[in-house]
Design an enzyme around this catalytic site. Structure first.
Site, PDB file in Angstrom:
ATOM      1  N   ARG A 127       0.847  -1.183   0.000  1.00 23.95           N
ATOM      2  CA  ARG A 127       0.000   0.000   0.000  1.00 23.95           C
ATOM      3  C   ARG A 127       0.885   1.236   0.000  1.00 23.95           C
ATOM      4  O   ARG A 127       1.715   1.407   0.900  1.00 23.95           O
ATOM      5  CB  ARG A 127      -0.882  -0.026   1.261  1.00 23.95           C
ATOM      6  CG  ARG A 127      -1.998   0.950   1.221  1.00 23.95           C
ATOM      7  CD  ARG A 127      -2.896   0.772   2.413  1.00 23.95           C
ATOM      8  NE  ARG A 127      -2.281   1.236   3.659  1.00 23.95           N
ATOM      9  CZ  ARG A 127      -2.951   1.435   4.773  1.00 23.95           C
ATOM     10  NH1 ARG A 127      -4.248   1.173   4.816  1.00 23.95           N
ATOM     11  NH2 ARG A 127      -2.350   1.863   5.853  1.00 23.95           N
ATOM     12  N   THR A 145      -0.750   7.662  -1.236  1.00 24.61           N
ATOM     13  CA  THR A 145      -2.018   7.588  -1.984  1.00 24.61           C
ATOM     14  C   THR A 145      -3.006   6.618  -1.342  1.00 24.61           C
ATOM     15  O   THR A 145      -4.187   6.641  -1.651  1.00 24.61           O
ATOM     16  CB  THR A 145      -1.775   7.114  -3.419  1.00 24.61           C
ATOM     17  OG1 THR A 145      -1.267   5.766  -3.366  1.00 24.61           O
ATOM     18  CG2 THR A 145      -0.762   7.996  -4.131  1.00 24.61           C
ATOM     19  N   ASP A 185       1.175  -2.457  12.261  1.00 27.19           N
ATOM     20  CA  ASP A 185       1.559  -2.862  10.912  1.00 27.19           C
ATOM     21  C   ASP A 185       1.917  -4.349  10.930  1.00 27.19           C
ATOM     22  O   ASP A 185       2.953  -4.748  11.473  1.00 27.19           O
ATOM     23  CB  ASP A 185       2.751  -2.022  10.439  1.00 27.19           C
ATOM     24  CG  ASP A 185       3.040  -2.254   8.963  1.00 27.19           C
ATOM     25  OD1 ASP A 185       3.223  -3.436   8.566  1.00 27.19           O
ATOM     26  OD2 ASP A 185       3.067  -1.282   8.193  1.00 27.19           O
ATOM     27  N   ASP A 212       5.340  -5.411   9.277  1.00 23.75           N
ATOM     28  CA  ASP A 212       6.499  -4.984  10.072  1.00 23.75           C
ATOM     29  C   ASP A 212       6.625  -5.825  11.334  1.00 23.75           C
ATOM     30  O   ASP A 212       7.725  -6.203  11.729  1.00 23.75           O
ATOM     31  CB  ASP A 212       6.365  -3.500  10.447  1.00 23.75           C
ATOM     32  CG  ASP A 212       6.701  -2.589   9.281  1.00 23.75           C
ATOM     33  OD1 ASP A 212       7.158  -3.081   8.237  1.00 23.75           O
ATOM     34  OD2 ASP A 212       6.485  -1.365   9.412  1.00 23.75           O
TER      35      ASP A 212
END
Ligand code: PRP
Ligand code: URA
Length: 212
Positions: free
Chosen positions: A108, A112, A204, A207
């Site tokens: 992603r 944006t 995340d 991560d």
């Protein structure tokens, strides 16, 4: 396993799923604990995601007699969305060891919020298979929708989508783009924050799984 009252999704709310999901949400969970939790959750969820798979009768021979057994009617292809979806693969393969694996590389773009594609490789026979797309997080829904579009462009007809944590905007977007794809999730969290992260979520996922 329960249908959600507001959304046409299946929430896998088994006690073990709730407990293990709580553990990996915690900021205090170690890298090893996070990995172990994702693997176990993926295995537990796969039982429910595959509940409606069709089987065919097959004759087998036990050491004592013939037996009318069962085999899956169609091949299975697992489709983790890289990177974080890879974390769920080992757990799924524990109960679907003969499945093919399609790798779908998407990230992603954090400015944006749109998914960008960097890899796609699927085994032959997508059209004849039951495909299970896996990703821990369904946030805006952009990555899931793009992954499923790619699979359909390569012939997939029967697709299920599973994630650990979802939220209303992601569910609504995925259902709008792919209304034929059933969604299985362990939790529906209330909202996205201004960076399009699920809150409370688990942070995340990629991560945390890869230690980046
Ligand atoms: C995360 C997650 C999903 C996506 C969800 O991946 O694993 O693929 O974001 O967000 P969306 O629903 O708004 O599209 P990310 O793009 O961070 O890549 P990574 O797995 O490589 O970390
Ligand atoms: N990607 C993640 O890993 N977590 C979120 O909450 C949203 C997108």
């Amino acid at each position: 396993m329960a249908a959600h009252p507001s959304y046409d999704v299946t929430v896998i709310d088994h006690p073990l799923v709730r407990v293990k999901l709580s553990a990996i949400r915690s900021v205090d969970t170690s890298l090893a604990g996070f990995r172990e939790g994702i693997t176990e959750l993926a295995t537990l969820m796969t039982f429910e995601v595959t509940r409606s798979l069709q089987t065919r009768e097959c004759t087998i021979q036990t050491p004592l007699a013939g037996y009318a057994g069962s085999r899956l009617a169609r091949p299975i292809i697992l489709a983790p969305i890289l990177r974080a979806g890879l974390g769920m693969l080992e757990g799924m393969l524990k109960v679907l060891s003969g499945a093919g694996v399609a790798h779908i590389g998407l990230f992603r773009n954090e400015e944006t919020r749109m998914p960008e594609s960097y890899y796609f490789k699927a085994p032959p026979g997508l059209a004849q298979a039951d495909v299970i797309v896996a990703d821990p997080m369904l946030a805006t829904g952009g990555s899931a929708a793009a992954a499923i579009t790619q699979l359909k462009e390569h012939g997939a007809l029967s697709i299920r989508y599973m994630c650990l944590v979802s939220c209303p905007p992601g569910i609504e977007r995925l259902q709008a783009v792919h209304p034929d794809v059933p969604i299985f999730t362990a939790a529906i969290d209330p909202e996205l924050n201004d960076r399009a992260y699920i809150v409370p979520g688990l942070g995340d996922a990629g991560d945390r799984f890869f230690g980046t």
